[in-house]
Enzyme design. Structure first.
Site, PDB file in Angstrom:
ATOM      1  N   LYS A  84       0.857  -1.189   0.000  1.00 22.19           N
ATOM      2  CA  LYS A  84       0.000   0.000   0.000  1.00 22.19           C
ATOM      3  C   LYS A  84       0.891   1.236   0.000  1.00 22.19           C
ATOM      4  CE  LYS A  84      -4.242   0.910   2.529  1.00 22.19           C
ATOM      5  NZ  LYS A  84      -4.743   0.811   3.896  1.00 22.19           N
TER       6      LYS A  84
HETATM    7  C1  E4P Z   1      -8.039   1.275   4.093  1.00 19.67           C
HETATM    8  O1  E4P Z   1      -7.334   0.882   3.198  1.00 19.67           O
HETATM    9  C2  E4P Z   1      -7.922   2.618   4.690  1.00 19.67           C
HETATM   10  O2  E4P Z   1      -6.661   2.811   5.248  1.00 19.67           O
HETATM   11  C3  E4P Z   1      -9.011   2.816   5.717  1.00 19.67           C
HETATM   12  O3  E4P Z   1     -10.242   2.381   5.158  1.00 19.67           O
HETATM   13  C4  E4P Z   1      -9.118   4.235   6.241  1.00 19.67           C
HETATM   14  O4  E4P Z   1     -10.259   4.340   7.042  1.00 19.67           O
HETATM   15  P1  E4P Z   1     -10.516   5.576   8.034  1.00 19.67           P
HETATM   16  O5  E4P Z   1     -10.716   6.806   7.218  1.00 19.67           O
HETATM   17  O6  E4P Z   1     -11.729   5.192   8.812  1.00 19.67           O
HETATM   18  O7  E4P Z   1      -9.275   5.698   8.908  1.00 19.67           O
END
Ligand code: E4P
Length: 223
Positions: A84
């Site tokens: 990622k």
């Molecule tokens: C997933 O890949 C993201 O990092 C995550 O959904 C972020 O979510 P949040 O905005 O609730 O922290």
């Protein structure tokens, strides 16, 4: 449509895997900080054993070399690791290099369709627009999902739109209708999707009526 779990909590992943609905997992440094107790590497390896689907491991370096170093390390942990990478000028370069090396990437922190388009061009296989964080600042996060799903369909782009930052069951339904290929959900939202007051009430009522019928039959036989 695929469902990923947005967590680093092994117990939650085990439950979702048992339900037969788990297609992959996304993690990030914040989610890792909530579980702690073991190294990020060992948690990722355990998650990768629980699902054959893609498991996103996020880099924290902000420079290209640092991202490459962290990403190559993650990619060696398990065959289903997806690195990622945040959207940035450095992130684009790193994703392009990872693509050349055959390492799959998930571009995170996407807030516009243009960012998603660039990430796809750079070779990311998963594109993660953050729905909830846009809603938090009074912008409709679902618009980015709809725009990217349409752009990818029109131009036959193979990258998948992964609806992230999902906060409630309505987000899930809307993401599905908007054409997201995947949604990643906190475990709580997954549980909320299972339940409905009328379903839960109906289960109790059927059980109660069944018991009453059996009791009545037993009493009749006893006559
Ligand atoms: C997933 O890949 C993201 O990092 C995550 O959904 C972020 O979510 P949040 O905005 O609730 O922290």
């Amino acid at each position: 449509m695929k469902i990923f779990l947005d967590t680093a909590d092994i117990d939650e992943i085990k439950i979702a895997a048992r339900w037969g609905i788990l297609d992959g997992v996304t993690t990030n440094p914040t989610l890792y900080s909530k579980v702690g107790g073991a190294s990020y590497d060992s948690i990722l390896q355990e998650i990768c054993k629980l699902t054959p689907g893609p498991v996103s491991a996020e880099v924290v370096a902000e420079d290209v070399d640092g991202m490459l170093e962290e990403g190559r390390h993650f990619a060696k942990l398990a065959p289903n690791i997806v690195v990622k990478v945040p959207m940035s000028e450095e992130g684009l370069e790193a994703m392009s290099r990872f693509a050349e090396e055959g390492i799959k990437t998930n571009c995170t922190l996407i807030f516009t369709a243009n960012q998603g388009l660039l990430a796809a061009k750079a070779g990311a296989s998963l594109i993660s627009p953050f729905v909830g964080r846009l809603d938090d600042i009074n912008q409709d996060g679902m618009i980015v999902i709809r725009e990217l799903a349409e752009i990818f369909a029109i131009h036959e782009i193979e990258s998948e739109v992964l609806a992230a930052s999902i906060r409630n069951p309505l987000h899930m339904t809307q993401a599905a209708l908007a054409g997201a290929h995947i949604a990643t959900l906190p475990f709580k939202v997954l549980q909320q999707m299972v339940h409905h007051p009328l379903t839960d009430k109906g289960i109790v009522q059927f059980r109660s009526d069944w018991d009453s019928a059996r009791k009545a039959l037993a009493e009749k036989k006893g006559d």
